[in-house]
Scaffold this active site. Structure first.
Site, PDB file in Angstrom:
ATOM      1  N   TYR A   1     -12.734 -59.924 -11.636  1.00 42.02           N
ATOM      2  CA  TYR A   1     -11.366 -60.355 -11.907  1.00 42.02           C
ATOM      3  C   TYR A   1     -11.386 -61.282 -13.117  1.00 42.02           C
ATOM      4  O   TYR A   1     -12.219 -62.178 -13.201  1.00 42.02           O
ATOM      5  CB  TYR A   1     -10.786 -61.086 -10.693  1.00 42.02           C
TER       6      TYR A   1
ATOM      7  N   ASP B   1     -17.166 -64.105 -18.711  1.00 35.50           N
ATOM      8  CA  ASP B   1     -16.060 -64.826 -18.089  1.00 35.50           C
ATOM      9  C   ASP B   1     -16.668 -65.807 -17.093  1.00 35.50           C
ATOM     10  O   ASP B   1     -17.018 -65.446 -15.977  1.00 35.50           O
ATOM     11  CB  ASP B   1     -15.109 -63.841 -17.406  1.00 35.50           C
TER      12      ASP B   1
ATOM     13  N   LYS C   1     -10.922 -73.491 -14.521  1.00 37.11           N
ATOM     14  CA  LYS C   1     -11.263 -74.116 -13.228  1.00 37.11           C
ATOM     15  C   LYS C   1     -11.957 -75.476 -13.381  1.00 37.11           C
ATOM     16  O   LYS C   1     -11.276 -76.449 -13.674  1.00 37.11           O
ATOM     17  CB  LYS C   1     -12.036 -73.122 -12.361  1.00 37.11           C
TER      18      LYS C   1
END
Ligand SMILES: *Cc1c(COP(=O)(O)O)cnc(C)c1O
Length: 419
Positions: A128, A223, A251
């Protein structure tokens, strides 16, 4: 609000029931509006690595807020956070701040396309990368074909610019690059996937991707929105010893405030506007509060022993869960991210999306609700990572394992009853 939530997984669709509404958090605990307290492994899906409302982060934010909170002009805070990111990751020589992980991946792909003059993006099934149109794509008629949209509202033409491969499938990736050769701009990959549950890269896999991209003149994008400053301070790239061309962050670098970033080699990053012609902008990008949250969090993570503590706490939790489980589980763990998969009898390990989705999500739902009942807040899906933080004490881990014994018992009882 659709589903009553601001982001889908929070609605408990993966486990059934009604979401708890959180009022406050402190350390490794959160409290809901009904007065229940939980040991928290959601951790805002990763950012809260030092725990909720940490005194140092809170006082830094409180100090910052009295100086104003957005100007539309550069601040020293951005330079400071950029300096920390560049010092941490040798693959990053320049960095651009954005407001979310989605913005980071979207922008990195634009840059990769501009740099190569090619259109296709290679993505792994089950990874994702945020809700970017071209990345919400599922396999067409099987992997190695151009993708089809996995959500309404995404033009088929956009989905068809993404090609899918299985994670951990180096041979498949070779074949795919052979097939689309000089049309591939980049491959984007979570070096340690956490969004199908935690999956570990097989030995040589990430190095193999680096070789293929080099040979084909394609950009390799890691990522690390989840894994950056999480599996190690310098991210998964420091563990596998691979330098991606571009890295996406988010994050933890915001410490729970909205931040994303992308960075990489100087000559690539200089193509970004205003140095270069690739346009990318943001009204609130590099926001002083977000930068302050990130700086204070990274400072705590740089204290000697922080990652040793995370490793010890997380391995104690994993070992305790393995001991407590009376049913078959496979625990995948990378540092302080872990997933216990409720595997079926034939599965020994979970190494890709296919094996992850074959797991018993009913069993996870039963386990989840028994844990919630016992005061443990887990991600409401078999396919989300659990996050351990510096605030999880030995006592909290012990309590988690005690409750888990009962919760595994509930799974076994349901299975015995044929439910
Ligand atoms: C969370 C996540 C994203 C998206 O970040 P947002 O801030 O939710 O847009 C992208 N990639 C990975 C690997 C993630 O874990």
């Amino acid at each position: 609000m659709p589903g009553g939530v601001s982001s889908p997984v929070r609605a408990f669709k993966g486990v059934g029931g009604t979401p708890v509404f959180i009022r406050s958090g402190a350390g490794c605990r959160v409290s809901d509006i009904d007065g229940n307290s939980y040991i928290d492994y959601v951790a805002s899906y990763g950012p809260m690595i030092v725990g909720h409302a940490h005194e140092r982060v809170a006082s830094a934010l409180a100090g910052a807020i009295h100086r104003g909170w957005s100007y539309g002009a550069p601040t020293e805070l951005e330079t400071q956070l950029a300096t920390e990111v560049i010092a941490a990751m040798p693959s990053i020589q320049m960095v651009r701040f954005v407001n979310s992980g989605t913005e980071a991946t979207m922008s990195a792909i634009r840059l990769a396309r501009a740099a190569t003059g090619r259109d296709l993006v290679v993505k792994c099934i089950g990874c994702y990368h945020g809700h970017v149109d071209g990345l919400l794509v599922q396999a067409g008629s099987g992997a190695l074909t151009l993708g089809s949209p996995s959500s309404p509202g995404i033009p088929a033409a956009i989905a068809a610019s993404t090609v899918l491969v299985h994670y951990n499938d180096l041979a498949g990736t070779e074949t795919l690059f052979g097939k689309y050769a000089d049309r591939i701009a980049c491959m984007i990959v979570e070096p340690v996937p956490g969004n199908m549950g935690v999956i570990l890269p097989q030995a040589g896999y990430l190095k193999g991707l680096r070789k293929i991209c080099d040979r084909q003149g394609a950009i390799l994008i890691f990522d690390e929105v989840m894994s950056g400053f999480r599996v190690a301070y310098a991210g998964a790239q420091s563990l596998c010893d691979v330098r991606p061309d571009l890295t996406c962050l988010g994050k933890v670098i915001g410490g729970g405030l909205p931040v994303g970033a992308y960075g990489g080699r100087r000559e690539l990053m200089q193509m970004i506007s205003p140095s270069g012609k690739v346009y990318q902008a943001g009204t609130l990008s590099g926001n002083p509060l977000a930068m302050t949250g990130g700086l204070a969090t990274l400072e705590l993570l740089r204290k000697p022993g922080a990652y040793e503590t995370l490793e010890k706490t997380s391995s104690d939790l994993a070992a305790g869960l393995a001991r407590a489980a009376g049913v078959r589980i496979a625990i995948n763990r990378a540092g302080s991210m872990l997933t216990p998969f409720f595997t079926d009898d034939r599965q020994q390990a979970v190494e890709n999306h296919e094996q992850a989705v074959a797991c018993d999500t009913q069993a996870y739902a039963t386990f989840f609700h028994a844990m919630l009942q016992g005061g443990i807040f887990l991600p409401p899906s078999q396919f989300e990572a659990w996050f351990v933080g510096l605030a999880h004490s030995a006592e909290a881990i012990g309590q988690t394992i005690t409750v888990a014994k009962t919760a595994f018992g509930a799974v076994a009882a349901k299975r015995a009853a044929g439910q």
